[in-house]
Design a protein around this motif. Structure first.
Motif, PDB file in Angstrom:
ATOM      1  N   ALA A  31     -17.190  11.194  -0.792  1.00 26.73           N
ATOM      2  CA  ALA A  31     -15.734  11.019  -0.851  1.00 26.73           C
ATOM      3  C   ALA A  31     -15.304   9.807  -0.026  1.00 26.73           C
ATOM      4  O   ALA A  31     -14.424   9.042  -0.449  1.00 26.73           O
ATOM      5  N   LEU A  32     -15.934   9.619   1.142  1.00 25.10           N
ATOM      6  CA  LEU A  32     -15.603   8.456   1.966  1.00 25.10           C
ATOM      7  C   LEU A  32     -16.010   7.164   1.278  1.00 25.10           C
ATOM      8  O   LEU A  32     -15.288   6.166   1.335  1.00 25.10           O
ATOM      9  N   LEU A  33     -17.147   7.176   0.629  1.00 31.74           N
ATOM     10  CA  LEU A  33     -17.606   6.004  -0.103  1.00 31.74           C
ATOM     11  C   LEU A  33     -16.654   5.684  -1.254  1.00 31.74           C
ATOM     12  O   LEU A  33     -16.259   4.531  -1.447  1.00 31.74           O
ATOM     13  N   ALA A  34     -16.256   6.707  -2.014  1.00 30.70           N
ATOM     14  CA  ALA A  34     -15.334   6.507  -3.130  1.00 30.70           C
ATOM     15  C   ALA A  34     -13.996   5.964  -2.645  1.00 30.70           C
ATOM     16  O   ALA A  34     -13.436   5.038  -3.243  1.00 30.70           O
ATOM     17  N   SER A  35     -13.490   6.490  -1.532  1.00 32.51           N
ATOM     18  CA  SER A  35     -12.200   6.006  -1.018  1.00 32.51           C
ATOM     19  C   SER A  35     -12.316   4.574  -0.508  1.00 32.51           C
ATOM     20  O   SER A  35     -11.394   3.780  -0.661  1.00 32.51           O
ATOM     21  N   ALA A  36     -13.457   4.217   0.075  1.00 30.94           N
ATOM     22  CA  ALA A  36     -13.659   2.840   0.533  1.00 30.94           C
ATOM     23  C   ALA A  36     -13.706   1.877  -0.649  1.00 30.94           C
ATOM     24  O   ALA A  36     -13.147   0.778  -0.584  1.00 30.94           O
ATOM     25  N   ILE A  37     -14.348   2.287  -1.727  1.00 33.41           N
ATOM     26  CA  ILE A  37     -14.403   1.449  -2.930  1.00 33.41           C
ATOM     27  C   ILE A  37     -13.003   1.270  -3.512  1.00 33.41           C
ATOM     28  O   ILE A  37     -12.603   0.156  -3.873  1.00 33.41           O
ATOM     29  N   LEU A  38     -12.230   2.352  -3.580  1.00 31.68           N
ATOM     30  CA  LEU A  38     -10.859   2.260  -4.091  1.00 31.68           C
ATOM     31  C   LEU A  38      -9.982   1.397  -3.191  1.00 31.68           C
ATOM     32  O   LEU A  38      -9.173   0.603  -3.676  1.00 31.68           O
ATOM     33  N   ARG A  39     -10.133   1.540  -1.872  1.00 33.77           N
ATOM     34  CA  ARG A  39      -9.363   0.700  -0.943  1.00 33.77           C
ATOM     35  C   ARG A  39      -9.678  -0.772  -1.167  1.00 33.77           C
ATOM     36  O   ARG A  39      -8.788  -1.624  -1.163  1.00 33.77           O
ATOM     37  N   GLY A  40     -10.945  -1.083  -1.361  1.00 27.43           N
ATOM     38  CA  GLY A  40     -11.340  -2.470  -1.614  1.00 27.43           C
ATOM     39  C   GLY A  40     -10.735  -3.002  -2.897  1.00 27.43           C
ATOM     40  O   GLY A  40     -10.263  -4.140  -2.952  1.00 27.43           O
ATOM     41  N   ALA A  41     -10.733  -2.172  -3.942  1.00 29.77           N
ATOM     42  CA  ALA A  41     -10.143  -2.594  -5.215  1.00 29.77           C
ATOM     43  C   ALA A  41      -8.639  -2.808  -5.071  1.00 29.77           C
ATOM     44  O   ALA A  41      -8.081  -3.776  -5.593  1.00 29.77           O
ATOM     45  N   LEU A  42      -7.961  -1.919  -4.342  1.00 32.67           N
ATOM     46  CA  LEU A  42      -6.521  -2.078  -4.128  1.00 32.67           C
ATOM     47  C   LEU A  42      -6.217  -3.300  -3.274  1.00 32.67           C
ATOM     48  O   LEU A  42      -5.241  -4.014  -3.518  1.00 32.67           O
ATOM     49  N   ARG A  43      -7.036  -3.568  -2.281  1.00 29.49           N
ATOM     50  CA  ARG A  43      -6.849  -4.759  -1.447  1.00 29.49           C
ATOM     51  C   ARG A  43      -6.989  -6.019  -2.298  1.00 29.49           C
ATOM     52  O   ARG A  43      -6.198  -6.954  -2.187  1.00 29.49           O
ATOM     53  N   HIS A  44      -7.995  -6.030  -3.182  1.00 30.59           N
ATOM     54  CA  HIS A  44      -8.197  -7.162  -4.090  1.00 30.59           C
ATOM     55  C   HIS A  44      -6.972  -7.346  -4.991  1.00 30.59           C
ATOM     56  O   HIS A  44      -6.490  -8.459  -5.194  1.00 30.59           O
ATOM     57  N   MET A  45      -6.458  -6.239  -5.512  1.00 30.14           N
ATOM     58  CA  MET A  45      -5.289  -6.298  -6.387  1.00 30.14           C
ATOM     59  C   MET A  45      -4.072  -6.812  -5.619  1.00 30.14           C
ATOM     60  O   MET A  45      -3.309  -7.630  -6.118  1.00 30.14           O
TER      61      MET A  45
END
Length: 102
Positions: free
Chosen positions: A58-72
């Motif tokens: 879950a922490l890994l998935a949230s980190a990946i999503l945070r990175g994608a949102l930061r990129h966006m």
């Protein structure tokens, strides 16, 4: 608000004041798509990555999503400029004017 977006909002206000339909003007193609399908395969990949990096899935998935949102977020102004330019082109298009006349 940048110039492209400001000009587009002014054009929308003018159309609204004249009683013109805005739905066609507001329908523009997105300039960026972001998706993360959570299918069985993706979940398996997340589990494997979590095992390799020895962390919680879950922490890994949230980190990946945070990175994608930061990129966006970093590209949001460019995306808004592109959307405003597309909408302005559609608004001033002779084809759009002809279809409204019909």
């Amino acid at each position: 608000m940048n110039d492209e977006l400001h000009d587009f909002v002014k054009q929308l206000e003018e159309c609204r004041a004249e009683g013109q339909e805005l739905a066609a003007l507001l329908c523009v193609e997105p300039v960026r798509h972001l998706s993360l399908p959570l299918c069985h395969e993706t979940c398996a990949e997340l589990r494997a990555m979590a095992e390799v990096f020895q962390c919680d899935e879950a922490l890994l998935a949230s980190a990946i999503l945070r990175g994608a949102l930061r990129h966006m977020q970093q590209h949001l102004n460019d995306d808004l400029d592109a959307l405003a330019a597309l909408a302005r082109d559609r608004l001033t298009s002779p084809c759009e004017g002809a279809s409204e006349a019909i």
